[in-house]
Design a protein around this motif. Structure first.
Motif, short mmCIF file in Angstrom:
data_model
loop_
_atom_site.label_atom_id
_atom_site.label_comp_id
_atom_site.label_asym_id
_atom_site.label_seq_id
_atom_site.Cartn_x
_atom_site.Cartn_y
_atom_site.Cartn_z
N LYS A 5 9.95 -42.27 -37.83
CA LYS A 5 9.02 -43.27 -37.31
C LYS A 5 8.61 -42.86 -35.90
O LYS A 5 9.34 -42.20 -35.17
CB LYS A 5 9.67 -44.67 -37.28
N ILE A 6 7.42 -43.29 -35.50
CA ILE A 6 6.86 -42.87 -34.22
C ILE A 6 7.18 -43.89 -33.14
O ILE A 6 7.02 -45.09 -33.34
CB ILE A 6 5.32 -42.74 -34.34
N PRO A 7 7.65 -43.44 -31.95
CA PRO A 7 7.90 -44.37 -30.85
C PRO A 7 6.59 -44.96 -30.32
O PRO A 7 5.52 -44.41 -30.54
CB PRO A 7 8.57 -43.49 -29.78
N THR A 8 6.68 -46.06 -29.59
CA THR A 8 5.48 -46.77 -29.15
C THR A 8 4.72 -46.03 -28.05
O THR A 8 3.53 -46.20 -27.92
CB THR A 8 5.85 -48.18 -28.64
N ARG A 9 5.38 -45.22 -27.25
CA ARG A 9 4.69 -44.55 -26.16
C ARG A 9 3.87 -43.35 -26.68
O ARG A 9 4.34 -42.60 -27.52
CB ARG A 9 5.67 -44.07 -25.08
N LYS A 10 2.65 -43.23 -26.16
CA LYS A 10 1.76 -42.14 -26.56
C LYS A 10 1.71 -42.01 -28.08
O LYS A 10 1.97 -40.96 -28.64
CB LYS A 10 2.21 -40.83 -25.93
N VAL A 11 1.38 -43.09 -28.72
CA VAL A 11 1.48 -43.15 -30.18
C VAL A 11 0.59 -42.14 -30.88
O VAL A 11 1.04 -41.39 -31.74
CB VAL A 11 1.15 -44.58 -30.68
N SER A 12 -0.68 -42.09 -30.51
CA SER A 12 -1.60 -41.20 -31.23
C SER A 12 -1.22 -39.74 -31.05
O SER A 12 -1.30 -38.94 -31.99
CB SER A 12 -3.04 -41.43 -30.79
N GLU A 13 -0.77 -39.37 -29.82
CA GLU A 13 -0.34 -37.99 -29.58
C GLU A 13 0.87 -37.64 -30.44
O GLU A 13 0.96 -36.54 -30.99
CB GLU A 13 -0.01 -37.78 -28.10
N ALA A 14 1.80 -38.61 -30.54
CA ALA A 14 2.99 -38.37 -31.33
C ALA A 14 2.66 -38.23 -32.82
O ALA A 14 3.23 -37.39 -33.52
CB ALA A 14 3.99 -39.51 -31.13
N VAL A 15 1.72 -39.03 -33.29
CA VAL A 15 1.29 -38.94 -34.69
C VAL A 15 0.67 -37.56 -34.94
O VAL A 15 0.98 -36.90 -35.94
CB VAL A 15 0.28 -40.05 -35.05
N ALA A 16 -0.20 -37.13 -34.02
CA ALA A 16 -0.84 -35.82 -34.17
C ALA A 16 0.21 -34.71 -34.23
O ALA A 16 0.12 -33.79 -35.04
CB ALA A 16 -1.81 -35.57 -33.01
N GLU A 17 1.23 -34.81 -33.37
CA GLU A 17 2.28 -33.79 -33.34
C GLU A 17 3.05 -33.77 -34.67
O GLU A 17 3.37 -32.70 -35.19
CB GLU A 17 3.25 -34.06 -32.19
N GLU A 18 3.35 -34.95 -35.20
CA GLU A 18 4.12 -35.02 -36.45
C GLU A 18 3.32 -34.48 -37.63
O GLU A 18 3.85 -33.76 -38.48
CB GLU A 18 4.55 -36.47 -36.72
N VAL A 19 2.03 -34.82 -37.67
CA VAL A 19 1.19 -34.30 -38.76
C VAL A 19 1.09 -32.79 -38.65
O VAL A 19 1.17 -32.07 -39.66
CB VAL A 19 -0.22 -34.95 -38.74
N GLU A 20 0.93 -32.29 -37.43
CA GLU A 20 0.84 -30.84 -37.22
C GLU A 20 2.13 -30.15 -37.68
O GLU A 20 2.10 -29.09 -38.30
CB GLU A 20 0.57 -30.55 -35.74
N ASP A 53 -7.17 -41.81 -33.92
CA ASP A 53 -7.18 -40.98 -32.71
C ASP A 53 -6.45 -39.66 -32.94
O ASP A 53 -6.86 -38.61 -32.44
CB ASP A 53 -6.55 -41.73 -31.54
N ALA A 54 -5.37 -39.73 -33.71
CA ALA A 54 -4.60 -38.51 -34.02
C ALA A 54 -5.45 -37.54 -34.84
O ALA A 54 -5.44 -36.33 -34.60
CB ALA A 54 -3.32 -38.87 -34.77
N ILE A 55 -6.20 -38.07 -35.80
CA ILE A 55 -7.06 -37.23 -36.62
C ILE A 55 -8.16 -36.59 -35.77
O ILE A 55 -8.49 -35.42 -35.94
CB ILE A 55 -7.68 -38.06 -37.77
N THR A 56 -8.70 -37.36 -34.81
CA THR A 56 -9.70 -36.81 -33.90
C THR A 56 -9.11 -35.66 -33.09
O THR A 56 -9.75 -34.62 -32.91
CB THR A 56 -10.22 -37.90 -32.94
N THR A 57 -7.87 -35.83 -32.62
CA THR A 57 -7.20 -34.78 -31.86
C THR A 57 -7.00 -33.53 -32.71
O THR A 57 -7.30 -32.41 -32.28
CB THR A 57 -5.83 -35.28 -31.36
N LEU A 58 -6.51 -33.71 -33.93
CA LEU A 58 -6.27 -32.58 -34.82
C LEU A 58 -7.57 -31.90 -35.22
O LEU A 58 -7.63 -30.68 -35.36
CB LEU A 58 -5.51 -33.05 -36.07
N SER A 59 -8.62 -32.70 -35.39
CA SER A 59 -9.93 -32.13 -35.71
C SER A 59 -10.43 -31.29 -34.56
O SER A 59 -10.97 -30.20 -34.75
CB SER A 59 -10.92 -33.26 -36.02
N GLY A 60 -10.24 -31.79 -33.32
CA GLY A 60 -10.66 -31.05 -32.14
C GLY A 60 -9.92 -29.74 -31.97
O GLY A 60 -10.45 -28.79 -31.41
N LYS A 61 -8.69 -29.69 -32.47
CA LYS A 61 -7.89 -28.46 -32.38
C LYS A 61 -8.19 -27.50 -33.53
O LYS A 61 -7.64 -26.40 -33.59
CB LYS A 61 -6.40 -28.81 -32.37
N GLY A 62 -9.02 -27.95 -34.46
CA GLY A 62 -9.37 -27.09 -35.58
C GLY A 62 -8.31 -27.02 -36.64
O GLY A 62 -8.26 -26.08 -37.43
#
Length: 234
Positions: A5-20, A53-62
């Motif tokens: 499960k993802i902690p509450t701080r910097k949630v979208s960044e953490a989600v992006a990291e986990e998906v990656e 937001d996480a998907i936007t981040t991952l999309s931006g990273k290609g």
């Protein structure tokens, strides 16, 4: 599937990291469609905005790309072979070369968007414009990406996403600079509105022209900010 499960701080960044991480492990394969936003929310125990937001981040990273009306997919090859995602635009030459590409690509995108855009596309563009009431690089970037999606051309959409990390860097730098220049920020908002109105009115030539004028203006301002930054460092 067992995930943390993802902690509450910097949630979208953490989600992006986990998906990656899941992509790197092979849990999500190249070319495979990711679970839906709802399923990712349940998987990580977070809200929809964090996942988007996480998907936007991952999309931006290609790493992933969004297929309108279908979902989000993992890229089948490494876009870094075509573009360096760590490019930090350290020189005027890099800025000029980036905008040469953008002027060729995005003026054509604006023209095609004026022909093929749907009402849903227009609604999304308007959302982005309404978000630009403050100095917000993300809504700026999403506006340009939505134009590409409005063409209905998957190659154009994916090409925009390939270079999106570099474009994002340019936009972040630009918005940091114009944060102290309210008149310039107002001008950018007006240019976006004019591009939108040309697309809304199905005027491809006007859309092409307005986009070209907008990109030339942004390039000039970004180059100016780069020169000032170099002078301050000397």
């Amino acid at each position: 599937m067992v995930v943390d499960k993802i902690p509450t701080r910097k949630v979208s960044e953490a989600v992006a990291e986990e998906v990656e991480k899941l992509i790197e492990k092979g849990t999500f394969q190249a070319g495979e469609k990711l679970p839906s936003v709802r399923e990712l929310c349940e998987m990580f125990g977070v809200g929809r905005s964090a996942v988007r937001d996480a998907i936007t981040t991952l999309s931006g990273k290609g790493i992933v790309y969004v297929k309108q009306g279908e979902g989000t997919y993992v890229y089948e090859f490494d876009p870094s072979r075509l573009f360096n995602h760590t490019l930090m635009l350290p020189s005027s030459k890099d800025i000029i070369e980036l905008f040469q590409v953008r002027k060729i690509l995005e003026t054509g995108i604006a023209e095609k968007a004026a022909i093929h855009r749907s009402e849903v596309n227009l609604e999304r563009m308007e959302e982005c414009l309404n978000d630009q009431t403050e100095n917000n690089w993300e809504s700026d970037f999403q506006f340009h990406l939505t134009l590409a999606q409005s063409t209905g051309n998957e190659i154009l959409i994916q090409f925009m996403q390939f270079i999106s990390a570099t474009i994002q860097k340019a936009m972040i730098d630009f918005h940091q600079y114009i944060g102290q220049k309210p008149e310039t920020l107002k001008k950018i908002h007006q240019q976006h509105r004019e591009i939108f109105e040309a697309i809304q009115s199905r005027k491809p030539k006007d859309a092409h022209k307005k986009m070209g004028e907008h990109l030339s203006f942004v390039e000039k301002e970004l180059l100016e900010s780069h020169v000032l930054q170099e002078e301050s460092e000397q």
